[in-house]
Every structure is written in C-alpha cells, then in structure tokens.
Scaffold this active site. Structure first.
Site, mmCIF file in Angstrom:
data_model
loop_
_atom_site.group_PDB
_atom_site.id
_atom_site.type_symbol
_atom_site.label_atom_id
_atom_site.label_comp_id
_atom_site.label_asym_id
_atom_site.label_seq_id
_atom_site.Cartn_x
_atom_site.Cartn_y
_atom_site.Cartn_z
ATOM 1 N N VAL A 1 0.590 3.444 0.126
ATOM 2 C CA VAL A 1 -0.301 4.517 0.584
ATOM 3 C C VAL A 1 -1.667 3.909 0.872
ATOM 4 C CG1 VAL A 1 -1.402 6.719 0.039
ATOM 5 C CG2 VAL A 1 0.892 6.225 -0.843
ATOM 6 N N ASP B 1 4.759 10.114 8.725
ATOM 7 C CA ASP B 1 4.197 9.019 7.921
ATOM 8 C C ASP B 1 3.244 9.585 6.855
ATOM 9 O OD1 ASP B 1 3.319 5.994 7.711
ATOM 10 O OD2 ASP B 1 1.466 7.128 7.995
ATOM 11 N N LYS C 1 3.420 9.665 2.527
ATOM 12 C CA LYS C 1 2.325 9.234 1.654
ATOM 13 C C LYS C 1 1.848 10.399 0.774
ATOM 14 C CE LYS C 1 1.027 5.724 5.041
ATOM 15 N NZ LYS C 1 0.273 5.460 6.266
HETATM 16 N N1 HSE Z 1 1.371 4.091 11.118
HETATM 17 C C1 HSE Z 1 0.580 3.982 9.960
HETATM 18 C C2 HSE Z 1 -0.822 4.530 10.271
HETATM 19 C C3 HSE Z 1 0.507 2.536 9.504
HETATM 20 O O1 HSE Z 1 -1.122 4.855 11.432
HETATM 21 O O2 HSE Z 1 -1.626 4.677 9.366
HETATM 22 C C4 HSE Z 1 0.143 2.365 8.059
HETATM 23 O O3 HSE Z 1 1.057 2.954 7.201
#
Ligand code: HSE
Ligand code: NDP
Length: 453
Positions: A133, A202, A206
C-alpha cells in the site's frame, strides 16, 4: 556485525521493483548486514525468462526459472511477481518450508490475505508487506505497530498515483479526462490494464488492506464499495474549484455503526470533494498520502511516492531487515491482529455529505418541492446555490425545429447545486433517485460526496 551467520534471501521476480531490490541487496550488502545484525545473502532470483533484457544489470548466475527449488533453501522469500498465481502458491510453499515472506502484492493480499496470514500464524512465520500500500510510504508498520495502542477512527487516503495524476492535471491545467488519461498512459503511470486504476480496483485492494489493519478485522476486497473516476468531467472539476473543493479518488476506511447500532467497518473507494485547505488537497501529481485520524494521536498524514521501482524497493528492504532482526531475536512472528473481528458494513451505512448538481424547472414552488423530497428521506439541506442555466440560454437562442415542436424552448430552467448535511449514504442515494424522478428536475448533472470536512 554482531553475528557471523547469514540469512538466505530468495527473490521471486526481477521486474520494476525486484530488479532494484536485488541491486540494493548486493550493493548495500555490508551496510544492511550491519543494520540487521546478520548477513543478508541473495541466493537466487526466480523469473520467467532468464534471458530477458532487464533495466537493472544483475549477475547472470543468480537467475533461475526454478522458483520451487529456490524457495526450499531460503530463510526469507521476497515475492515481487505480482498477481494471484503462481505468487500465492509460492508464498504458501515458502511459509510451509519455514521461511518468512516479504511481498508487495496488494492484489493477492486483498483477495487471499486471510488464508496467507493464517498459514503463517500456524508455523510462527512472518509476512511483511509494507510495499503493498502506497509503495515507499511507511504506513503498514505505523498502523500495525506504532498505532497499535491507539484507536483509529478513520483513514482517508490517496493510494492510486495514476488517478491522482489525472485528476490533478484536470484541476491544475484544465485537461479533459481523455487528455489527462492519454498523458498518464504516455508517461507510464497507468497499469497495463488502465481500468485497474481508473475504475478504482487498485485503490479498493489497498483500501481492504488498510481497513483490515486499522480495525483489526479481516476486510475482503469484495467488501469495499468501489467507484472509479471515469464519470468525472472537467465541468465537475471546475465547479468543485469554484466552490472551494478539489476532486480526489479517496480510499476510505472508518468505523461506523449501522441502523441497528452494530459497530462495524466501512471501506469504500470513490471520487470525493475535498476542501482545498485539507492536507489531502495538496497531494499533487502521482503522489500518495494516507491521512489517519486516531483517538489519541489525532490527525496524522503519511505522504510520498506511491509507485516506482527504486522507491518501492526501499519498503521491501525495510521489511527484509525487520525480519532479519526478528530472526536474531528469536521467537515466533507477531502475526496479524484480527481480534476485533468487526462486520463490514455496506456503503449505505456510511455517513457522508453530498453535493448534488441539478438542472431544474425555473418556476415557483420548485425549491419547496425538492426540499420536501430531501426532507422525506431524512436529508437536510446545508447550502443551496441557483444560477440561470447555460442550457436555458442556448435553448432559447437555438432555433431547433425539434425543440420548438416539443415546446421545450419555452421551459425555463436553472442550475441548482444542493449541499447536504451529513446523512446515511443509503438515504442520500434514495433522495437522489427521487429527485431524478421528479417532474421539476430536467437532469441530474452530478452527484459527488464531500469527505474530510
Ligand atoms: N497503479 C498503481 C498506481 C501503482 O497508480 O498507484 C502502484 O500500486
Ligand atoms: P513487473 O511486472 O515489472 O515484474 C514481475 C517480475 O515477475 C518479472 O521479473 C517476471 O519475470 C517475474 N515473473 C512473472 N511471472 C513469473 C513466474 N510465473 N515465475 C517467476 N517469475 C515470474 O512487476 P513489478 O515489479 O512492477 O511489481 C511487482 C509487485 O510489486 C507487484 O505485486 C506489484 O503490485 C507490487 N508493487 C509495484 C509497484 C510499482 O511501482 N511497480 C509499487 C508497489 C507495489 P520476467 O522478468 O522474466 O518477465
């Protein structure tokens, strides 16, 4: 060095992050040994293709495609392959063979973290994941250790750098969503599949990890409400700025009680209006920040690079050194704390505020009607702003046969922006649905939550 023994470190993956981890383990070997109190020896690097061209130059003899054999002889296995399989099987094999594990794999931990942590707990192994994270930003250990004696109330976080870059470009340079996304893609900010970033997947992974840590509870990725940024327009961004806000994609984890008074966790990812004087408003470009509100500590902000090979390698190496120190101290791993075991509540239980922008009929009684719709859902109006609609002006200026034939040209409209007081998200969503169905409402232009006020 206080010990002449060594720990065998096996690295799985030598891509963007793994390449720098290997380089730093080799280049800083003696310094790391002095800090850890024991030599950290990189014994091999498992990859898919040993002949692949790599950004970081590493000794050829370290490479192998036989991850299974490499894992069997290791004390510490560093997994930087990414994705679910074979990363999950390799991590479970490492735990099974008595190794401790370091990983940066948010996708895996968000989906299968409970299974992996349970396997580690059974044998007293450690699983460290500071890089999972917000990459370089120390946030896992502060939540797990430094704040273990406090009571975390809420986390508001910018944990996806590419969407922050896109929204920041729209805000600061007036880019359209399409233009900002194109630049982010050209600069390599977006994942190979941009929907992982743009649609909030994403960030949701996290958010699940942060919520679990903060509230000592298992929070699966499926329990995180997720909305991306693709519906945000430049008009939304400009209207937010005029009202003193900036739009950010936030990952939010907070304690909430539902209607029955049951205390639980709310975890969600969605675009939100953040006041310009809030610390998160000053997070620009591809940076990340995690804003923690704790009962005793008060507000804390962790800020820095949320991606990048060498930056992320810093977090991975910190984990390796921590594990080495524990090896020396002896005893079993600390493990994850899920003692609270709180229920994960749906988005409807969250309390938030909405800013609703409507195109409405400009005639007597409309305001009272709309206020009545909100009141009947238990939603109270905090601010109200009306302006003559641009659509109205152009409708009367354009001599369209279709418009004239339908009588629409005679219908005066206004733009109404309603700011609500805090209410349950379920009540707010029901109120917006009822507003949209009202004859007085031509269209719902945008609905954004206001957070962090
Ligand atoms: N794709 C992710 C971002 C990369 O844009 O933060 C880091 O986890
Ligand atoms: P990359 O795609 O750059 O590298 C992946 C590496 O894994 C490559 O070396 C690849 O081998 C190897 N690999 C892939 N499949 C296998 C397999 N089946 N067996 C053995 N090796 C395999 O990934 P990143 O370095 O960007 O990311 C690694 C992890 O770190 C991910 O979990 C990611 O989410 C996380 N992370 C990444 C950040 C970043 O900024 N990049 C930030 C924070 C976390 P080969 O080289 O031969 O193809």
């Amino acid at each position: 060095m206080s010990d002449t023994r060594s720990l065998r470190v096996a690295l799985l993956g030598a891509g963007t992050v793994g390449g720098h981890v290997a380089r730093l383990l080799l280049e800083h070997h003696d310094e790391l040994a002095a800090r850890a109190g024991i030599s950290l020896d990189l014994v091999g690097i498992a990859v898919r293709d040993v002949n692949a061209k790599r950004a970081v130059d590493l000794p050829a003899e370290l490479f192998t495609t036989d991850a299974e054999t490499l894992i069997q002889g290791a004390d510490i296995v560093v997994e930087l392959i990414g994705g679910i399989e074979p990363a999950k099987s390799y991590i479970l094999a490492a735990i099974g063979s008595g190794a401790d594990v370091v990983t940066g794999n948010k996708a895996l931990l968000a989906e299968h973290g409970a299974e992996i942590f349970a396997a580690a707990a059974r044998v007293g192994a450690e699983v460290y994941y500071e890089a999972a994270v917000a990459a370089a930003i120390p946030i896992i250990r502060p939540l797990r250790d430094s704040l273990a004696g406090d009571h975390v109330e809420r986390i508001l976080a910018i944990v996806n750098g590419s969407t922050n870059y896109i929204l920041d470009r729209m805000d600061r340079f007036g880019d359209s969503m399409e233009d900002a996304q194109r630049v982010a893609l050209e600069l390599g900010y977006l994942e190979a599949d941009p929907t992982l970033d743009v649609e909030g997947y994403d960030a949701a992974q996290k958010a699940a990890i942060l919520a679990g840590l903060a509230f000592h509870t298992t929070v699966p990725a499926a329990g995180v409400h997720r909305e991306g940024i693709s519906s945000i327009t430049l008009e939304d961004v400009e209207s937010a700025r005029e009202a003193g806000y900036v739009i950010k994609l936030l990952a939010i984890a907070e304690r909430v009680a539902d209607d029955a008074g049951v205390e639980g966790v709310s975890a969600r990812v969605h675009p939100a209006l953040v006041r310009r004087d809030h610390p998160l408003a000053s997070v620009h470009g591809g940076n990340n920040a995690v804003f923690v509100e704790a009962e005793a500590a008060g507000p804390l902000m962790f800020y820095g690079a949320g991606a990048g090979g060498v930056q992320t390698a810093s977090a991975v190496l910190g984990d390796v050194v921590s594990i080495a120190r524990r090896h020396l101290a002896g005893g079993v791993g600390v493990g994850e704390s899920v003692a609270a075991d709180l229920p994960v509540h749906p988005i409807g239980a969250a309390e938030t505020r909405y800013r609703i922008s409507l195109e409405v009929d400009d005639r007597p009684g409309v305001l009272a009607e709309l206020a009545g719709i909100l009141a009947s859902r238990g939603v109270s109006v905090e601010t109200l702003q009306q302006s003559t609609s641009a659509a109205d002006a152009s409708a009367s200026a354009v001599a369209s046969d279709d418009v004239a034939a339908s009588g629409e040209a005679d219908r005066a409209t206004a733009t109404l922006v309603i700011g609500t007081h805090s209410a349950r998200d379920a009540a707010l969503a029901a109120a917006v649905e009822a507003l949209a169905a009202s004859d007085a409402v031509e269209s719902v232009r945008s609905v954004l939550r206001i957070e962090g006020a």
